[in-house]
Design an enzyme around this catalytic site. Sequence first.
Site, PDB file in Angstrom:
ATOM      1  N   GLY A   1       0.823  -1.196   0.000  1.00 59.66           N
ATOM      2  CA  GLY A   1       0.000   0.000   0.000  1.00 59.66           C
ATOM      3  C   GLY A   1       0.858   1.247   0.000  1.00 59.66           C
TER       4      GLY A   1
ATOM      5  CD  GLU B   1       2.910   3.640   5.175  1.00 64.08           C
ATOM      6  OE1 GLU B   1       4.043   3.459   5.679  1.00 64.08           O
ATOM      7  OE2 GLU B   1       2.106   2.705   5.010  1.00 64.08           O
TER       8      GLU B   1
END
Length: 876
Positions: A266, A303
Site C-alpha cells: 500500500g 506512514e
Amino acid sequence: MSQEPQVIYLKDYQAPAYSVDKTTLRFELYEEETIVRAELQMQRNTQHAEPLPLQLFGHESMELLRLAVNGGVLQQAEYSREGELLTLLDTPDQLTLEIVTRIEPQNNTSLEGLYKSDGMFCTQCEAEGFRRITFYPDRPDVLSVFTTTVEAEQSRYPVLLSNGNPIARGQEEDGRHWVTWEDPFPKPAYLFALVAGDLEHIEDQFTTASGRPVELKIFAEKKDLDKLDYAMQSLKRSMTWDEEVYGREYDLDIFMIVAVDFFNMGAMENKGLNIFNTSCVLANPKTTTDAAFQRVEGVVAHEYFHNWSGNRVTCRDWFQLSLKEGFTVFRDAEFSADMNSRTVKRIEDVTLLRTAQFAEDAGPMAHPVRPASFIEISNFYTLTVYEKGAEVVRMIHTLLGPELFRKGSDLYFDRHDGKAVTTDDFVDAMEDASGRDLSQFRRWYSQAGTPELQVEDRFDESTGVYQLTVRQSCPGTPDMKHKQPFHIPLALGLLDQQGSDLPLDGGQTTQVLDLTESEQTFSFEGLSAKPVPSLLRGFSAPVKLSYDYSRDELLFLMAHDSDGFNRWDASQKLAVGIMQELVAAYPSQMQLDQRLVDAYRRVLTDESLDPAMVAQILTLPSEAYLAELADVVDVEAIHEVRQFIRRQLAKALESEFLATYNSHQTLEAYRPDASEVARRSLKNLALSYLVALDNEAYLSLAQSQFADADNMTDQQAALGQVVHSDFVEAGQQVLAKFYDQWQHESLVVNQWLAVQASDVKEGALERVVALMQHEAFDMKNPNKVRSVISVFCNQNLLNFHRPDGSGYRFLADQVIEFNRINPQIASRLLTPLTRWKKYDADRQALMKAELGRIMDSGELSKDVYEVVSKSLAAVE
C-alpha cells in the site's frame, strides 16, 4: 520439487558482526543498467566474545564490479560469495568498505529493491530489498547515517529524490544532472528510498508545535496533480494529531510522498520520502469513492506515524515486525476514529479480523504476533502481524487507560530513540510507566490462534447476585498444540429490563474484567432482576465469544445497548443465527424469521440513529464470514441463503428502503466528511436492496444514478448494482459506458475490472480469463492483478469453488506464472488454496492436487515454497 530453503529462527538471533557508522551511495542511472557505488564506514561490534566474520547480503542478480577495504582492492581469494551471502575472510576492526555493483532495474519485475516501471525509477527496500541494490549488512538492527547522490539524464528524469534533506545539486555537460541528499538520522537499509522520474508536485508547509517550519511535497504524474489535495490535508491532520495525542513532532526539514502505480504494497514509510501505491494517495470526488478517500487518509496517517513508531525506534529483527506495524496500525485506527465515526471504524476493523485474520489463525500459516521462525519474511506481512498486532496494543491501552498508556509510549520513545528494539522492550516501557504486571499478557506475542470464550450466567433472585462464568481456551496451531491461558480484557455492561445500563464498578456502566485463568467466575451484587449482559464491548479483545443469547435478547440489545459496536454485533449475531439455520436446512424450509424483518424495519425507520450505523446494521454478514464460521463450508447453500434473505428483506421493506433512498438524496456538492459519507452509505445500501427485487423500475433508478452521479461513490455503487443484477444487457451497457468514460484513469479502471470479477453469474471464470486479455489488464501491475485475480478468488466464492475445480486450476496457473514474475504477489494469491481443510472431501482433494501441482512446477521462490509446503503439511 524445489530444494527446501533454510528456516530462520528467532532463537538464533545474534547481534551483527559490524556496525555501519556512515553509508555513502552514488547511483548512476542509465536505461540499460545502473551503477551503484557504496562506501561504508564500519567498525567491529565488540560485544561478541569471538570476532565474527564480516558478512554482507546481495541478490544473485547483482554483478560485483569492485570490492575494496581501506583502498585496497580485494582479490577473489579474499572473499567468498555463496547465494545471497558475501563473506570477507579477514577484515580489520575498523574499515572503509567500497563496493561497486551493476544492476538492471528495468528487468526487475519483483518490484523489490530498485526497479523501473512506467518510465520511473523507484525503490521498495522493506523487508530485504536493499540487497538487490548493493552488498550490505541488510538487517534492521544495523542503523547508519546515509548520504545519497542520484545522477541521471535530466530530460528524462528531472526529479531526483532520496531520504533526508537536499544538500547539493549540479549539472554535467552531457545532459545529466545530480542531487545529493543527507539523512542525519541513523536508519536501517530497509528505510532507504530513491525515486527518479518526470514528476510534478504540490507543496504546502506545516509549522510544528515548537515553531519549526516543515516543507511538504507530494509528487505524481502531471495528469494526477488534481488528485493530491486530500492527501496533503490528511498529512497535515496527521501531523497535528500526532503532536496532540502522542507529543511527537516531525524531525526533518522536508517530508515527501511519491505516488507510484506499480507497487507491491500500500505504501512505505521510508524516512522523509514515503512511497505510495497510487491507490493510497490519489483522491478526487469524480474518480474516488468514499471508502478510497478514507483509505487515503488512513494510509497517509499510518506512514507518517511510522516516523516515530518504526523509524526513530525500529525493529531489532524481522520477528519483531509487529513492534512497528501493530503499534502503528493502532495509532492510525485511533486517528481515523477521531476523524470520522469511531463506532463505524471499529466495526470495519473487527469485520476484517473476524473474516480474514481469524481464518489465518485457523489455517496452515497460523503464527504468533511475534513469529518464532520463517523461511521468507515477506510472507509475514500478515493480518496477524498488523491487525491482530494492533489489537494487542489496543488491549494494553484498555488495561492501562489512556493516561498511563501515553506515559508508557513517552517512555518507550525516549528510552529507545535511535535504537532497534523488541516487542518486550515495548511492553517493558508500558509496565515501568504504569506499574502493571504484564508478564502473562506477553503470551499474546508468543502464542498463535484465536482464543475462544465460553460464557454462562446465573441469577439468584433470593440474594440479588448475578454471576458470569467465563472459560477460555485456544485451539492448537501447527507450531503449538496446547496453549497457556491468555490475559484477556473483557469489557462488559449489564442492561436492566428497561434497557438502561446498570452501574458497575465505581459507578461506571462499562467494566473491564481481567481474565487470566482457564475458568473464572465474576459476581455482581444488588440486582433486582436478571440483567441482559452486553459482552465484549467495543470488541475489547480479539477472541471468539460464545454466549447463548436468545433471538429476543439480541433484538433487545439491538434496540437498547449503549455500546454502538455491540448494538451492531447483536444484529450480526441475529442474522448469522438465522442464516446458519437456513443453510443447515437448505434447500428445504426456506422461510425467513419475521423478527429479522421487524428488527431491520425499526432500525431503518429510527431517525435518531447515525445513517452510517444504520447502513452497517442492515448489511448482511458476508459469504466469507459465514464460511469462516462454518465447520464445513457449504458454498452453494451459503450463497443461496444469503441471496434469499436479501430478496425477502427487500420485498418486506420495499417502501421503507425507497423512502430511505429518496430522503438521503442531496443537491449539495460532494464532501468526503463523516456526515456525507454516512448519508451516501445508507442511500446506496437502500438501492442495493431495491435492485435485488429485479424490478425494472428500480433498475431504472440505478441507471439514472449511474448517469447523473457527480461523484464516484454513487456512480460505482450504481454500476455494481446493475452489473450484479439479473439484467444482463443493462449490465453490459453500463460497463461499456463506464469504461468509455474512465479508460484513461487507471485506478477507476481497476474498479471496472473488480466489479466484473466479483459478478457471481454463470460464466464468471470465463469472463475473468477474458478480462486478463483486455488492454486494461497488465500482469506486471499488482493493482490490476488484485482487481481481477484476487477479487475473483477471494470474493466470488460461488465461482471460485466450482465443483469441477476449474477455479482452483485457474489460481494455481496464476501462482506458477507469478512465481517467476513477482514472488510476493504469487505468495499472496495463494491464500484461498491454503484454506482447503474448511471444505468438503471432494473440494479438499481438488485443492490439495493444485497445491501439489504448484510444488512440482519447478524452482519455487522462497515465498511460494513456504506457503505451499505448510499448506500441504497441514494435518488434523
